[in-house]
Design an enzyme around this catalytic site. Structure first.
Site, mmCIF file in Angstrom:
data_model
loop_
_atom_site.group_PDB
_atom_site.id
_atom_site.type_symbol
_atom_site.label_atom_id
_atom_site.label_comp_id
_atom_site.label_asym_id
_atom_site.label_seq_id
_atom_site.Cartn_x
_atom_site.Cartn_y
_atom_site.Cartn_z
ATOM 1 N N ILE A 62 47.025 49.754 44.874
ATOM 2 C CA ILE A 62 45.567 51.015 44.420
ATOM 3 C C ILE A 62 44.739 50.841 45.871
ATOM 4 O O ILE A 62 44.104 49.491 46.494
ATOM 5 C CB ILE A 62 44.605 49.997 42.927
ATOM 6 C CG1 ILE A 62 43.594 50.877 42.612
ATOM 7 C CG2 ILE A 62 43.700 48.867 43.592
ATOM 8 C CD1 ILE A 62 42.698 50.964 41.529
ATOM 9 N N GLU A 76 46.557 40.178 42.418
ATOM 10 C CA GLU A 76 45.869 39.383 43.786
ATOM 11 C C GLU A 76 45.043 40.253 44.341
ATOM 12 O O GLU A 76 45.506 41.214 44.459
ATOM 13 C CB GLU A 76 46.824 38.654 44.836
ATOM 14 C CG GLU A 76 48.004 37.667 44.141
ATOM 15 C CD GLU A 76 48.952 37.847 43.892
ATOM 16 O OE1 GLU A 76 50.015 38.871 44.234
ATOM 17 O OE2 GLU A 76 50.261 37.177 42.941
ATOM 18 N N ASN A 135 37.527 40.641 49.473
ATOM 19 C CA ASN A 135 37.208 42.318 49.564
ATOM 20 C C ASN A 135 36.576 42.168 48.607
ATOM 21 O O ASN A 135 36.909 42.322 46.786
ATOM 22 C CB ASN A 135 38.751 42.742 49.247
ATOM 23 C CG ASN A 135 39.357 44.260 48.963
ATOM 24 O OD1 ASN A 135 38.262 44.796 49.230
ATOM 25 N ND2 ASN A 135 40.105 44.324 48.948
ATOM 26 N N TYR A 175 37.590 44.349 39.857
ATOM 27 C CA TYR A 175 38.100 44.523 38.784
ATOM 28 C C TYR A 175 36.923 43.350 38.070
ATOM 29 O O TYR A 175 38.030 43.296 36.837
ATOM 30 C CB TYR A 175 38.867 43.022 39.877
ATOM 31 C CG TYR A 175 40.250 44.211 40.778
ATOM 32 C CD1 TYR A 175 40.794 45.121 40.051
ATOM 33 C CD2 TYR A 175 40.681 42.615 41.934
ATOM 34 C CE1 TYR A 175 41.548 45.768 41.462
ATOM 35 C CE2 TYR A 175 41.347 43.781 42.941
ATOM 36 C CZ TYR A 175 42.031 44.983 42.146
ATOM 37 O OH TYR A 175 42.935 45.767 43.362
HETATM 38 C C1 LIG Z 1 38.611 48.543 45.877
HETATM 39 C C2 LIG Z 1 38.425 50.196 45.448
HETATM 40 C C3 LIG Z 1 40.408 51.305 45.292
HETATM 41 C C4 LIG Z 1 37.073 50.332 44.754
HETATM 42 O O1 LIG Z 1 37.258 52.197 44.837
HETATM 43 P P1 LIG Z 1 36.738 52.650 44.408
HETATM 44 O O2 LIG Z 1 36.688 54.067 43.982
HETATM 45 O O3 LIG Z 1 35.459 52.335 45.436
HETATM 46 O O4 LIG Z 1 35.092 51.718 43.102
HETATM 47 P P2 LIG Z 1 34.672 53.118 42.088
HETATM 48 O O5 LIG Z 1 33.556 53.603 42.867
HETATM 49 O O6 LIG Z 1 35.362 52.848 40.783
HETATM 50 O O7 LIG Z 1 33.913 50.893 41.863
HETATM 51 C C5 LIG Z 1 34.510 50.262 41.412
HETATM 52 C C6 LIG Z 1 33.169 48.809 41.041
HETATM 53 O O8 LIG Z 1 33.204 48.676 42.430
HETATM 54 C C7 LIG Z 1 31.949 48.441 42.824
HETATM 55 N N1 LIG Z 1 32.164 49.057 44.437
HETATM 56 C C8 LIG Z 1 33.006 49.746 44.840
HETATM 57 N N2 LIG Z 1 33.385 49.475 46.194
HETATM 58 C C9 LIG Z 1 31.671 48.079 46.813
HETATM 59 C C10 LIG Z 1 31.924 47.994 47.919
HETATM 60 N N3 LIG Z 1 32.002 47.761 48.995
HETATM 61 N N4 LIG Z 1 30.809 46.936 47.715
HETATM 62 C C11 LIG Z 1 30.284 46.058 46.162
HETATM 63 N N5 LIG Z 1 30.709 46.347 44.950
HETATM 64 C C12 LIG Z 1 31.453 47.631 45.698
HETATM 65 C C13 LIG Z 1 31.354 49.985 42.573
HETATM 66 O O9 LIG Z 1 29.579 49.790 42.056
HETATM 67 C C14 LIG Z 1 31.261 49.787 40.804
HETATM 68 O O10 LIG Z 1 30.779 48.576 40.271
HETATM 69 P P3 LIG Z 1 30.361 48.719 38.738
HETATM 70 O O11 LIG Z 1 31.295 49.018 37.768
HETATM 71 O O12 LIG Z 1 29.334 47.349 38.448
HETATM 72 O O13 LIG Z 1 29.308 49.896 39.050
HETATM 73 C C15 LIG Z 1 37.945 51.101 47.543
HETATM 74 O O14 LIG Z 1 37.055 50.146 47.751
HETATM 75 C C16 LIG Z 1 38.929 50.708 48.073
HETATM 76 O O15 LIG Z 1 40.642 51.689 48.409
HETATM 77 N N6 LIG Z 1 39.924 49.934 49.384
HETATM 78 C C17 LIG Z 1 40.554 49.281 50.031
HETATM 79 C C18 LIG Z 1 41.695 49.037 49.476
HETATM 80 C C19 LIG Z 1 41.946 47.444 48.870
HETATM 81 O O16 LIG Z 1 41.076 47.114 49.394
HETATM 82 N N7 LIG Z 1 42.489 47.986 47.296
HETATM 83 C C20 LIG Z 1 42.830 46.899 46.501
HETATM 84 C C21 LIG Z 1 43.656 45.751 47.167
HETATM 85 S S1 LIG Z 1 43.445 44.466 46.445
#
Ligand SMILES: CC(C)(COP(=O)(O)OP(=O)(O)OC[C@H]1O[C@@H](n2cnc3c(N)ncnc32)[C@H](O)[C@@H]1OP(=O)(O)O)[C@@H](O)C(=O)NCCC(=O)NCCS
Length: 154
Positions: free
Chosen positions: A73, A107, A112, A119
């Site tokens: 994702i 996983e 991260n 999650y």
């Molecule tokens: C992980 C990822 C998909 C999250 O997507 P996103 O659109 O930023 O997530 P959302 O805006 O829906 O936020 C989801 C939750 O995570 C939290 N969050 C998002 N980024 C964060 C960060 N950098 N640090 C801490 N918390 C964070 C948000 O505050 C939110 O928390 P809440 O539900 O308590 O409000 C994104 O950071 C990403 O693409 N990362 C790179 C790829 C990756 O690592 N994928 C997962 C591999 S296992």
């Protein structure tokens, strides 16, 4: 508030998914491999489109019998923290449930923070550790295995 729109994807979107993967992770996932995966049994893919209709992120999963797995994702770096991760994961959970899965596994690297927050906030709990699962140059990072019950149990 998020303005992303979630649409289903299949082998025809392999090139789009490959480009999103590379932008998010900085490494390649060949479109041919992705197309093969997406054509395989139980594969599920979703793309998040931004307000201009451009791809902003994706979620990829696979269902086998009553178990599902989140394979990947990601949101483009400039589309994060707008609720897109939640939106994609909720949509994938819905589709895995509809496909008959009772549990969703994934996983995630122990370092991260963003993914762990997503999650945990979506009801996943820790189910184990895979030591040295991710290779980062000469180093290795452990993976946390997480799971979430789906359907009536979720
Ligand atoms: C992980 C990822 C998909 C999250 O997507 P996103 O659109 O930023 O997530 P959302 O805006 O829906 O936020 C989801 C939750 O995570 C939290 N969050 C998002 N980024 C964060 C960060 N950098 N640090 C801490 N918390 C964070 C948000 O505050 C939110 O928390 P809440 O539900 O308590 O409000 C994104 O950071 C990403 O693409 N990362 C790179 C790829 C990756 O690592 N994928 C997962 C591999 S296992």
């Amino acid at each position: 508030m998020t303005v992303l729109r979630i649409v289903p994807a299949g082998p025809a979107e392999a090139a789009v998914l490959s480009a999103l993967y590379e932008s998010a992770f900085g490494e390649a996932w060949a479109p041919e491999q992705l197309a093969q995966l997406l054509a395989g049994p139980g594969a599920l893919a979703l793309i998040a489109l931004d307000e201009a209709g451009e791809p902003a992120g994706y979620a990829l999963g696979r269902v086998a019998a009553d178990e599902a797995e989140l394979l990947s994702i990601a949101l483009l770096p400039d589309k994060r923290r707008r609720g897109g991760g939640h939106l994609l994961l909720d949509a994938l959970i819905e589709r895995c449930t509809a496909a008959g899965a009772a549990t969703l596994f994934l996983e995630v690297a122990t370092d991260n923070a963003a993914a762990l927050a997503l999650y945990r906030g979506t009801g996943f709990c820790e189910a184990g550790i895979r030591k040295g699962y991710y290779k980062v140059g000469p180093a290795a990072v452990d993976a946390i295995v997480m799971k979430r019950a789906l359907g009536a149990a979720g």
